[in-house]
Write a protein that holds these residues in place. Structure first.
Motif, short mmCIF file in Angstrom:
data_model
loop_
_atom_site.label_atom_id
_atom_site.label_comp_id
_atom_site.label_asym_id
_atom_site.label_seq_id
_atom_site.Cartn_x
_atom_site.Cartn_y
_atom_site.Cartn_z
N SER A 165 0.85 -1.20 0.00
CA SER A 165 0.00 0.00 0.00
C SER A 165 0.88 1.24 0.00
O SER A 165 1.87 1.33 0.71
N ILE A 166 0.51 2.17 -0.83
CA ILE A 166 1.28 3.40 -0.96
C ILE A 166 0.75 4.42 0.04
O ILE A 166 -0.44 4.72 0.04
N PRO A 167 1.62 4.94 0.89
CA PRO A 167 1.18 5.93 1.88
C PRO A 167 0.68 7.22 1.23
O PRO A 167 0.99 7.51 0.06
N TYR B 107 10.53 8.49 -3.60
CA TYR B 107 9.14 8.37 -3.15
C TYR B 107 8.14 8.78 -4.22
O TYR B 107 6.94 8.80 -3.97
N GLU B 108 8.60 9.10 -5.41
CA GLU B 108 7.69 9.36 -6.52
C GLU B 108 7.35 8.01 -7.16
O GLU B 108 8.14 7.44 -7.91
N PHE B 109 6.18 7.48 -6.81
CA PHE B 109 5.80 6.14 -7.23
C PHE B 109 4.95 6.12 -8.49
O PHE B 109 4.64 5.07 -9.01
N ASP B 110 4.56 7.26 -8.96
CA ASP B 110 3.64 7.35 -10.09
C ASP B 110 4.12 8.49 -10.99
O ASP B 110 4.80 9.41 -10.53
N ASN B 111 3.76 8.44 -12.26
CA ASN B 111 4.16 9.51 -13.18
C ASN B 111 3.59 10.86 -12.78
O ASN B 111 4.11 11.90 -13.17
N TYR C 9 12.04 24.67 1.50
CA TYR C 9 10.60 24.53 1.30
C TYR C 9 10.36 23.34 0.39
O TYR C 9 10.96 23.26 -0.69
N LEU C 10 9.54 22.41 0.84
CA LEU C 10 9.29 21.17 0.10
C LEU C 10 7.85 21.14 -0.40
O LEU C 10 6.93 21.59 0.30
N ARG C 11 7.68 20.58 -1.59
CA ARG C 11 6.34 20.34 -2.13
C ARG C 11 6.28 18.91 -2.66
O ARG C 11 7.20 18.46 -3.34
N PHE C 12 5.18 18.25 -2.34
CA PHE C 12 4.92 16.92 -2.90
C PHE C 12 3.51 16.94 -3.45
O PHE C 12 2.55 17.14 -2.72
N ILE C 13 3.42 16.77 -4.76
CA ILE C 13 2.14 16.88 -5.45
C ILE C 13 1.86 15.58 -6.18
O ILE C 13 2.74 14.99 -6.80
N SER C 14 0.61 15.14 -6.11
CA SER C 14 0.15 13.98 -6.86
C SER C 14 -1.16 14.38 -7.54
O SER C 14 -1.53 15.55 -7.52
N ASN C 15 -1.86 13.42 -8.10
CA ASN C 15 -3.12 13.70 -8.81
C ASN C 15 -4.09 14.52 -7.96
O ASN C 15 -4.52 15.59 -8.34
N SER C 16 -4.46 13.96 -6.83
CA SER C 16 -5.56 14.55 -6.06
C SER C 16 -5.12 15.18 -4.75
O SER C 16 -5.94 15.71 -4.03
N GLU C 17 -3.85 15.13 -4.43
CA GLU C 17 -3.42 15.71 -3.17
C GLU C 17 -2.06 16.37 -3.30
O GLU C 17 -1.27 16.06 -4.18
N ALA C 18 -1.82 17.30 -2.38
CA ALA C 18 -0.55 18.02 -2.33
C ALA C 18 -0.24 18.33 -0.88
O ALA C 18 -1.14 18.50 -0.06
N LYS C 19 1.03 18.38 -0.58
CA LYS C 19 1.46 18.71 0.79
C LYS C 19 2.75 19.49 0.69
O LYS C 19 3.58 19.24 -0.19
#
Length: 152
Positions: free
Chosen positions: A10-12, A61-65, A95-105
């Protein structure tokens, strides 16, 4: 018969991954410093070394395109005027950004480096640390979902 569990697959969430990236990077940095693999002489070298480690771990930790992790150094943040930042802007060390399809932090990291044999007064260093903490509080006030860290 082998029991099958999928927990390890499972991907966190983005937030959990960002927290893991910061935690692992901090531990790696500390171990590299203690072992002599990295030499830190000032806050700028601490910032650069941690930024490099964060970027390397973050990319793992980038598990998806659609996953995108980024590290920015000395990023301007709008804040209320303070004695350290009287113009209402402060530079966040990392300053860090982590963005995916439906979420960002996002996460803000302030750094403080104290030299062992410095001519600066200890109280000046402590006051500077408190000002960094105040800036983090203001970053958080502007963005309540922001993760905030102070590394000394």
């Amino acid at each position: 018969m082998i029991a099958q569990t999928t927990n390890y697959l499972s991907i966190p969430s983005i937030e959990d991954r960002l927290k893991q990236i910061i935690d692992i990077s901090y531990k790696l940095l500390c171990n590299k410093i203690v072992s002599g693999g990295i030499r830190i002489d000032n806050e700028a070298s601490l910032q650069m070394q941690l930024g490099v480690i964060l970027m390397q771990i973050g990319q793992l930790y980038e598990f998806d395109n659609n996953d995108h992790f980024s590290v920015e150094l000395e990023t301007w943040q709008d804040i209320s005027p303070t004695s350290k930042s009287n113009k209402g802007r402060a530079r966040c060390d990392i300053y860090l950004r982590f963005i995916s399809n439906s979420e960002a932090k996002e996460a803000a990291i302030e750094l403080k480096y104290f030299k062992h044999s410095t001519n600066e007064a200890v109280t000046d260093n402590r006051f500077s640390l408190l000002l960094d903490l105040k800036n983090l509080e203001q970053y958080k006030a502007n963005n309540p979902d922001l993760l905030c860290y102070e590394i000394v």
